[in-house]
Design an enzyme around this catalytic site. Structure first.
Site, PDB file in Angstrom:
ATOM      1  CE  LYS A  27      -0.123 -15.133  -2.403  1.00 20.13           C
ATOM      2  NZ  LYS A  27       0.255 -14.195  -1.219  1.00 20.13           N
TER       3      LYS A  27
ATOM      4  CB  SER B 131       1.489  -7.389  -8.799  1.00 22.95           C
ATOM      5  OG  SER B 131       2.001  -7.132  -7.625  1.00 22.95           O
ATOM      6  CB  ALA B 132       1.459  -2.605  -6.467  1.00 21.89           C
ATOM      7  CB  THR B 133       5.110  -6.443  -7.655  1.00 20.66           C
ATOM      8  OG1 THR B 133       4.698  -6.900  -6.392  1.00 20.66           O
ATOM      9  CG2 THR B 133       6.675  -6.936  -7.336  1.00 20.66           C
TER      10      THR B 133
ATOM     11  CE1 TYR C 209       3.754 -12.653  -8.359  1.00 21.25           C
ATOM     12  CE2 TYR C 209       4.387 -10.443  -7.096  1.00 21.25           C
ATOM     13  CZ  TYR C 209       3.199 -11.298  -7.763  1.00 21.25           C
ATOM     14  OH  TYR C 209       1.924 -10.835  -7.637  1.00 21.25           O
TER      15      TYR C 209
ATOM     16  CE  LYS D   3       1.378 -11.941 -11.140  1.00 29.52           C
ATOM     17  NZ  LYS D   3       0.045 -12.564 -11.393  1.00 29.52           N
TER      18      LYS D   3
ATOM     19  CE1 TYR E 178      -5.722  -8.705  -9.016  1.00 27.85           C
ATOM     20  CE2 TYR E 178      -5.085 -10.071  -7.312  1.00 27.85           C
ATOM     21  CZ  TYR E 178      -5.609  -9.850  -8.528  1.00 27.85           C
ATOM     22  OH  TYR E 178      -6.495 -11.033  -9.030  1.00 27.85           O
TER      23      TYR E 178
ATOM     24  CG  ASN F  68       0.269  -4.777   0.160  1.00 28.23           C
ATOM     25  OD1 ASN F  68       0.441  -3.711  -0.722  1.00 28.23           O
ATOM     26  ND2 ASN F  68       1.095  -5.440   0.775  1.00 28.23           N
TER      27      ASN F  68
ATOM     28  CG  PHE G  60      10.999  -7.370   7.218  1.00 28.02           C
ATOM     29  CD1 PHE G  60      11.790  -8.376   8.252  1.00 28.02           C
ATOM     30  CD2 PHE G  60      10.218  -7.851   6.535  1.00 28.02           C
ATOM     31  CE1 PHE G  60      11.595  -9.616   8.095  1.00 28.02           C
ATOM     32  CE2 PHE G  60       9.758  -9.221   6.259  1.00 28.02           C
ATOM     33  CZ  PHE G  60      10.547 -10.163   7.355  1.00 28.02           C
TER      34      PHE G  60
ATOM     35  N   GLY H 274      14.653  -4.878  -0.897  1.00 23.45           N
ATOM     36  CA  GLY H 274      13.985  -4.807  -2.150  1.00 23.45           C
ATOM     37  C   GLY H 274      12.252  -4.015  -1.439  1.00 23.45           C
TER      38      GLY H 274
HETATM   39  N1  UDP Z   1       6.557  -7.275   6.671  1.00 23.32           N
HETATM   40  C1  UDP Z   1       7.284  -7.251   7.773  1.00 23.32           C
HETATM   41  N2  UDP Z   1       7.403  -8.492   8.486  1.00 23.32           N
HETATM   42  C2  UDP Z   1       7.051  -9.705   7.863  1.00 23.32           C
HETATM   43  C3  UDP Z   1       6.325  -9.649   6.450  1.00 23.32           C
HETATM   44  C4  UDP Z   1       6.340  -8.349   5.811  1.00 23.32           C
HETATM   45  O1  UDP Z   1       7.546  -6.421   8.612  1.00 23.32           O
HETATM   46  O2  UDP Z   1       7.316 -10.699   8.100  1.00 23.32           O
HETATM   47  C5  UDP Z   1       6.299  -6.029   6.137  1.00 23.32           C
HETATM   48  C6  UDP Z   1       7.040  -5.683   5.053  1.00 23.32           C
HETATM   49  O3  UDP Z   1       8.444  -5.186   5.095  1.00 23.32           O
HETATM   50  C7  UDP Z   1       6.253  -4.678   4.116  1.00 23.32           C
HETATM   51  C8  UDP Z   1       4.737  -4.967   4.569  1.00 23.32           C
HETATM   52  O4  UDP Z   1       4.811  -5.786   5.681  1.00 23.32           O
HETATM   53  O5  UDP Z   1       6.571  -3.479   4.379  1.00 23.32           O
HETATM   54  C9  UDP Z   1       4.154  -5.821   3.652  1.00 23.32           C
HETATM   55  O6  UDP Z   1       4.777  -6.878   3.121  1.00 23.32           O
HETATM   56  P1  UDP Z   1       4.215  -8.048   2.180  1.00 23.32           P
HETATM   57  O7  UDP Z   1       5.274  -9.078   2.053  1.00 23.32           O
HETATM   58  O8  UDP Z   1       2.784  -8.586   2.879  1.00 23.32           O
HETATM   59  O9  UDP Z   1       3.620  -7.221   0.974  1.00 23.32           O
HETATM   60  P2  UDP Z   1       4.584  -6.404  -0.227  1.00 23.32           P
HETATM   61  O10 UDP Z   1       3.944  -4.992   0.185  1.00 23.32           O
HETATM   62  O11 UDP Z   1       6.020  -6.790   0.186  1.00 23.32           O
HETATM   63  O12 UDP Z   1       4.060  -6.762  -1.554  1.00 23.32           O
END
Ligand code: UDP
Length: 259
Positions: A5, A45-47, A69, A73, A98, A100, A139, A216
């Site tokens: 995942k 996943s919502a992905t 990924y 899915k 899902y 988060n 990020f 992304g």
């Molecule tokens: N994020 C962040 N720093 C990190 C990991 C994640 O700022 O080290 C942010 C990421 O940009 C997103 C949110 O946290 O906006 C949730 O990220 P995660 O990877 O947990 O789940 P996603 O929504 O990408 O599936």
């Protein structure tokens, strides 16, 4: 529930993801066929929606993943659709998409234990709070959101677990069908809000700094969960505080995870 995942890992190792997730599901479906089992709840996943502009996202939104990924899915959902179409009067299939999931069981006995460097926000926050990592890199703080950080729909993992039992009950007590359901709370929380809530609820500090946007990422991802609430005898019951509290208790009581 044996899917890989990590978006980031899937970009580096796409074949591993296609093999484990897609072939793994194919093997499972073959065995199910052999034993005449035709009911399945799939962890989607919502992905699979990719980067969307419409918010909140409902189940009719276009499937358009933008990483391996997400592709696996989506491929599994298409595979399940084909199987359902081949004998509509027999299969009972629920695709749970899902959002988060975070937190842990409130006994502190079951929780998340990434074997590698975690990529998801919540386990990273826990590791920073524990002193295992120096700081969290957020990020981007220039997204079109209230505080400039990305907004997500965090759901307590036990609400997610309950959605599975509800989905299974629903499938077994209704006619054969294939149903897609978003599993989220419908509530958006920014990265900064989550960090602040975690620090406040658990009375600990989480150091962070801002870095560039992650490739992304979408600015806002929130579920329209109306369908799941109306169809399943289910609704998310636990709030962000409980997610932060239970997740941290698990981590604090099990600093080495399951080791
Ligand atoms: N994020 C962040 N720093 C990190 C990991 C994640 O700022 O080290 C942010 C990421 O940009 C997103 C949110 O946290 O906006 C949730 O990220 P995660 O990877 O947990 O789940 P996603 O929504 O990408 O599936």
């Amino acid at each position: 529930m044996a899917g890989l995942k990590s978006v980031e890992e899937s970009i580096r190792k796409p074949l591993l993801y296609w093999d484990n997730n897609v072939n793994g599901t194919m093997n499972l479906l073959k065995i199910m066929k052999k034993f005449d089992c035709k009911t399945i709840v799939f962890s989607s996943s919502a992905t699979i929606y990719g980067v969307v502009s419409s918010d909140p996202i409902d189940e009719k939104c276009r499937i358009n993943p933008n990483n391996p990924y997400g592709h696996t899915k989506a491929a599994i959902e298409f595979m399940l659709k084909g199987i359902f179409e081949s004998s509509k009067d027999k299969w009972r299939i629920a695709n749970l998409r899902y959002f988060n999931p975070i937190g842990a069981h409130d006994s502190s006995l079951i929780g998340e234990n990434p074997s590698d460097y975690p990529n998801n926000l919540f386990p990273i926050i826990c590791n920073v709070a524990q002193g295992k990592y120096e700081e969290l890199k957020i990020f981007g703080n220039d997204w079109p959101t209230l505080d400039g950080t990305c907004v997500r729909d965090y759901i307590h993992v036990m609400d997610l677990a309950e959605a599975h039992t509800s989905a299974l009950d629903f499938l077994l007590s209704n006619k054969s069908q294939l149903i897609d359901l978003n599993i989220g709370t419908g509530i958006g929380t920014s990265v900064l809000e989550l960090v602040e809530k975690f620090s406040k609820v658990n009375n600990c500090s989480v150091r962070f700094s801002y870095s560039g946007r992650r490739q992304g990422d979408a600015p806002v991802v929130i579920a329209n969960n109306n369908k799941a609430i109306s169809v399943l005898n289910w609704k998310p019951k636990r709030n962000l505080e409980e997610m932060c509290k239970n997740g941290w208790e698990w981590k604090k009581n099990n600093p080495l995870g399951y080791q």
